[in-house]
Design a protein around this motif. Structure first.
Motif, PDB file in Angstrom:
ATOM      1  N   VAL A  98       0.812  -1.218   0.000  1.00 33.79           N
ATOM      2  CA  VAL A  98       0.000   0.000   0.000  1.00 33.79           C
ATOM      3  C   VAL A  98       0.846   1.270   0.000  1.00 33.79           C
ATOM      4  O   VAL A  98       0.361   2.345  -0.322  1.00 33.79           O
ATOM      5  CB  VAL A  98      -0.998   0.042   1.180  1.00 33.79           C
ATOM      6  N   MET A  99       2.116   1.140   0.388  1.00 32.14           N
ATOM      7  CA  MET A  99       2.953   2.329   0.553  1.00 32.14           C
ATOM      8  C   MET A  99       3.180   3.130  -0.733  1.00 32.14           C
ATOM      9  O   MET A  99       3.174   4.365  -0.669  1.00 32.14           O
ATOM     10  CB  MET A  99       4.286   1.961   1.206  1.00 32.14           C
ATOM     11  N   PRO A 100       3.381   2.527  -1.893  1.00 33.17           N
ATOM     12  CA  PRO A 100       3.545   3.349  -3.092  1.00 33.17           C
ATOM     13  C   PRO A 100       2.336   4.246  -3.367  1.00 33.17           C
ATOM     14  O   PRO A 100       2.496   5.398  -3.774  1.00 33.17           O
ATOM     15  CB  PRO A 100       3.736   2.318  -4.211  1.00 33.17           C
ATOM     16  N   TYR A 101       1.137   3.750  -3.108  1.00 34.46           N
ATOM     17  CA  TYR A 101      -0.067   4.542  -3.328  1.00 34.46           C
ATOM     18  C   TYR A 101      -0.141   5.699  -2.328  1.00 34.46           C
ATOM     19  O   TYR A 101      -0.422   6.836  -2.700  1.00 34.46           O
ATOM     20  CB  TYR A 101      -1.318   3.667  -3.200  1.00 34.46           C
ATOM     21  N   ILE A 102       0.112   5.396  -1.067  1.00 35.79           N
ATOM     22  CA  ILE A 102       0.030   6.415  -0.009  1.00 35.79           C
ATOM     23  C   ILE A 102       1.115   7.462  -0.187  1.00 35.79           C
ATOM     24  O   ILE A 102       0.855   8.666  -0.081  1.00 35.79           O
ATOM     25  CB  ILE A 102       0.126   5.757   1.380  1.00 35.79           C
ATOM     26  N   THR A 103       2.339   7.025  -0.463  1.00 37.49           N
ATOM     27  CA  THR A 103       3.455   7.965  -0.585  1.00 37.49           C
ATOM     28  C   THR A 103       3.237   8.926  -1.749  1.00 37.49           C
ATOM     29  O   THR A 103       3.388  10.143  -1.595  1.00 37.49           O
ATOM     30  CB  THR A 103       4.782   7.205  -0.760  1.00 37.49           C
ATOM     31  N   SER A 104       2.873   8.401  -2.902  1.00 37.59           N
ATOM     32  CA  SER A 104       2.631   9.268  -4.056  1.00 37.59           C
ATOM     33  C   SER A 104       1.485  10.235  -3.784  1.00 37.59           C
ATOM     34  O   SER A 104       1.539  11.402  -4.178  1.00 37.59           O
ATOM     35  CB  SER A 104       2.327   8.431  -5.297  1.00 37.59           C
ATOM     36  N   GLY A 125       0.968   4.971  -7.898  1.00 40.17           N
ATOM     37  CA  GLY A 125       1.311   3.699  -7.273  1.00 40.17           C
ATOM     38  C   GLY A 125       1.045   2.497  -8.168  1.00 40.17           C
ATOM     39  O   GLY A 125       1.600   1.424  -7.942  1.00 40.17           O
ATOM     40  N   LEU A 126       0.216   2.684  -9.192  1.00 39.69           N
ATOM     41  CA  LEU A 126      -0.044   1.584 -10.126  1.00 39.69           C
ATOM     42  C   LEU A 126       1.221   1.177 -10.879  1.00 39.69           C
ATOM     43  O   LEU A 126       1.308   0.050 -11.365  1.00 39.69           O
ATOM     44  CB  LEU A 126      -1.153   1.957 -11.106  1.00 39.69           C
ATOM     45  N   TRP A 127       2.192   2.073 -10.963  1.00 40.36           N
ATOM     46  CA  TRP A 127       3.465   1.692 -11.572  1.00 40.36           C
ATOM     47  C   TRP A 127       4.145   0.623 -10.728  1.00 40.36           C
ATOM     48  O   TRP A 127       4.880  -0.207 -11.235  1.00 40.36           O
ATOM     49  CB  TRP A 127       4.402   2.901 -11.706  1.00 40.36           C
ATOM     50  N   TYR A 128       3.923   0.665  -9.424  1.00 42.19           N
ATOM     51  CA  TYR A 128       4.558  -0.300  -8.532  1.00 42.19           C
ATOM     52  C   TYR A 128       3.851  -1.649  -8.563  1.00 42.19           C
ATOM     53  O   TYR A 128       4.447  -2.682  -8.766  1.00 42.19           O
ATOM     54  CB  TYR A 128       4.604   0.254  -7.110  1.00 42.19           C
ATOM     55  N   LEU A 135       8.529  -5.646 -14.455  1.00 39.22           N
ATOM     56  CA  LEU A 135       9.843  -5.524 -13.836  1.00 39.22           C
ATOM     57  C   LEU A 135      10.353  -4.096 -13.656  1.00 39.22           C
ATOM     58  O   LEU A 135      10.991  -3.810 -12.666  1.00 39.22           O
ATOM     59  CB  LEU A 135      10.894  -6.368 -14.570  1.00 39.22           C
ATOM     60  N   VAL A 136      10.076  -3.203 -14.580  1.00 38.87           N
ATOM     61  CA  VAL A 136      10.570  -1.835 -14.428  1.00 38.87           C
ATOM     62  C   VAL A 136       9.565  -0.923 -13.727  1.00 38.87           C
ATOM     63  O   VAL A 136       9.889   0.219 -13.411  1.00 38.87           O
ATOM     64  CB  VAL A 136      10.968  -1.222 -15.792  1.00 38.87           C
ATOM     65  N   GLY A 137       8.372  -1.429 -13.479  1.00 40.28           N
ATOM     66  CA  GLY A 137       7.322  -0.611 -12.853  1.00 40.28           C
ATOM     67  C   GLY A 137       7.738   0.032 -11.547  1.00 40.28           C
ATOM     68  O   GLY A 137       7.555   1.244 -11.363  1.00 40.28           O
ATOM     69  N   PRO A 138       8.308  -0.725 -10.585  1.00 37.24           N
ATOM     70  CA  PRO A 138       8.733  -0.102  -9.332  1.00 37.24           C
ATOM     71  C   PRO A 138       9.793   0.985  -9.533  1.00 37.24           C
ATOM     72  O   PRO A 138       9.788   1.992  -8.814  1.00 37.24           O
ATOM     73  CB  PRO A 138       9.290  -1.274  -8.526  1.00 37.24           C
ATOM     74  N   LEU A 139      10.669   0.805 -10.507  1.00 36.54           N
ATOM     75  CA  LEU A 139      11.672   1.845 -10.786  1.00 36.54           C
ATOM     76  C   LEU A 139      11.010   3.113 -11.311  1.00 36.54           C
ATOM     77  O   LEU A 139      11.362   4.225 -10.905  1.00 36.54           O
ATOM     78  CB  LEU A 139      12.706   1.338 -11.795  1.00 36.54           C
ATOM     79  N   VAL A 140      10.059   2.945 -12.219  1.00 37.45           N
ATOM     80  CA  VAL A 140       9.341   4.103 -12.761  1.00 37.45           C
ATOM     81  C   VAL A 140       8.617   4.827 -11.623  1.00 37.45           C
ATOM     82  O   VAL A 140       8.674   6.062 -11.517  1.00 37.45           O
ATOM     83  CB  VAL A 140       8.349   3.689 -13.870  1.00 37.45           C
ATOM     84  N   TRP A 141       7.946   4.066 -10.744  1.00 36.55           N
ATOM     85  CA  TRP A 141       7.248   4.678  -9.607  1.00 36.55           C
ATOM     86  C   TRP A 141       8.211   5.468  -8.735  1.00 36.55           C
ATOM     87  O   TRP A 141       7.949   6.618  -8.380  1.00 36.55           O
ATOM     88  CB  TRP A 141       6.552   3.610  -8.743  1.00 36.55           C
ATOM     89  N   PHE A 142       9.349   4.865  -8.388  1.00 30.74           N
ATOM     90  CA  PHE A 142      10.285   5.533  -7.494  1.00 30.74           C
ATOM     91  C   PHE A 142      10.890   6.771  -8.143  1.00 30.74           C
ATOM     92  O   PHE A 142      11.011   7.815  -7.501  1.00 30.74           O
ATOM     93  CB  PHE A 142      11.397   4.578  -7.032  1.00 30.74           C
ATOM     94  N   ILE A 143      11.255   6.679  -9.406  1.00 30.50           N
ATOM     95  CA  ILE A 143      11.837   7.828 -10.101  1.00 30.50           C
ATOM     96  C   ILE A 143      10.846   8.987 -10.151  1.00 30.50           C
ATOM     97  O   ILE A 143      11.201  10.135  -9.900  1.00 30.50           O
ATOM     98  CB  ILE A 143      12.314   7.419 -11.514  1.00 30.50           C
ATOM     99  N   LYS A 144       9.578   8.682 -10.457  1.00 29.89           N
ATOM    100  CA  LYS A 144       8.548   9.728 -10.509  1.00 29.89           C
ATOM    101  C   LYS A 144       8.293  10.330  -9.123  1.00 29.89           C
ATOM    102  O   LYS A 144       8.260  11.552  -8.966  1.00 29.89           O
ATOM    103  CB  LYS A 144       7.227   9.170 -11.062  1.00 29.89           C
ATOM    104  N   THR A 145       8.113   9.489  -8.112  1.00 35.02           N
ATOM    105  CA  THR A 145       7.738   9.964  -6.780  1.00 35.02           C
ATOM    106  C   THR A 145       8.894  10.681  -6.092  1.00 35.02           C
ATOM    107  O   THR A 145       8.723  11.782  -5.558  1.00 35.02           O
ATOM    108  CB  THR A 145       7.225   8.799  -5.916  1.00 35.02           C
TER     109      THR A 145
END
Length: 159
Positions: A98-104, A125-128, A135-145
């Motif tokens: 849930v953290m990617p959604y909350i953090t963003s 957070g859907l990128w995560y 495979l690259v979704g979490p990286l895209v999420w982190f780079i954006k956020t």
């Protein structure tokens, strides 16, 4: 004294007087006498995106817990809103998905409260998740956020 000041003297404290209160975005806000406000907002730390990714890899994900704790703690201290570092750490340990959604969402909220357009939102957070299946979704999420959070801190003068 001018004629206007003589005709309308300043009210005595406690009877509608305003006290200037520092604003987090410069200038001052007029607050009614007796109103309580938090101390001036603190700024968060700018964290290099690449360094955070490398630290997360070499610590087998432990640095990601530190990142969630520190960023949510800084956002809470800055805005007075959000979950704060302790709750973010507990959630990232037990229901981390849930953290990617909350953090963003909270990063986007910082922008919204400053009167700006949200560069990230809970939907980022859907990128995560489910993005992790490409495979690259979490990286895209982190780079954006993380990029949006760093840009926010820089806009307020953080180095």
């Amino acid at each position: 004294m001018t004629e206007n000041q003589q005709a309308h003297p300043a009210p005595a404290p406690g009877y509608g007087a305003s006290v200037p209160v520092p604003s987090a975005y410069g200038g001052a806000l007029a607050a009614p006498h007796g109103a309580s406000y938090a101390a001036p907002a603190t700024l968060g730390k700018i964290r290099g995106t690449g360094a955070c990714i490398v630290l997360s890899i070499i610590t087998f994900g432990i640095y990601s817990l530190v990142w969630f704790f520190k960023t949510h703690d800084e956002m809470k201290r800055h805005s007075g809103q959000g979950m704060g570092g302790g709750l973010a750490l507990v959630l990232s340990l037990f229901v981390g998905f849930v953290m990617p959604y909350i953090t963003s969402s909270e990063v986007g909220g910082l922008y919204e409260r400053a009167g700006q357009r949200r560069p990230v939102s809970g939907a980022t957070g859907l990128w995560y998740l489910p993005g992790m299946f490409i495979l690259v979704g979490p990286l895209v999420w982190f780079i954006k956020t993380n990029g949006a959070l760093n840009a926010y801190w820089r806009s307020l003068g953080a180095r």
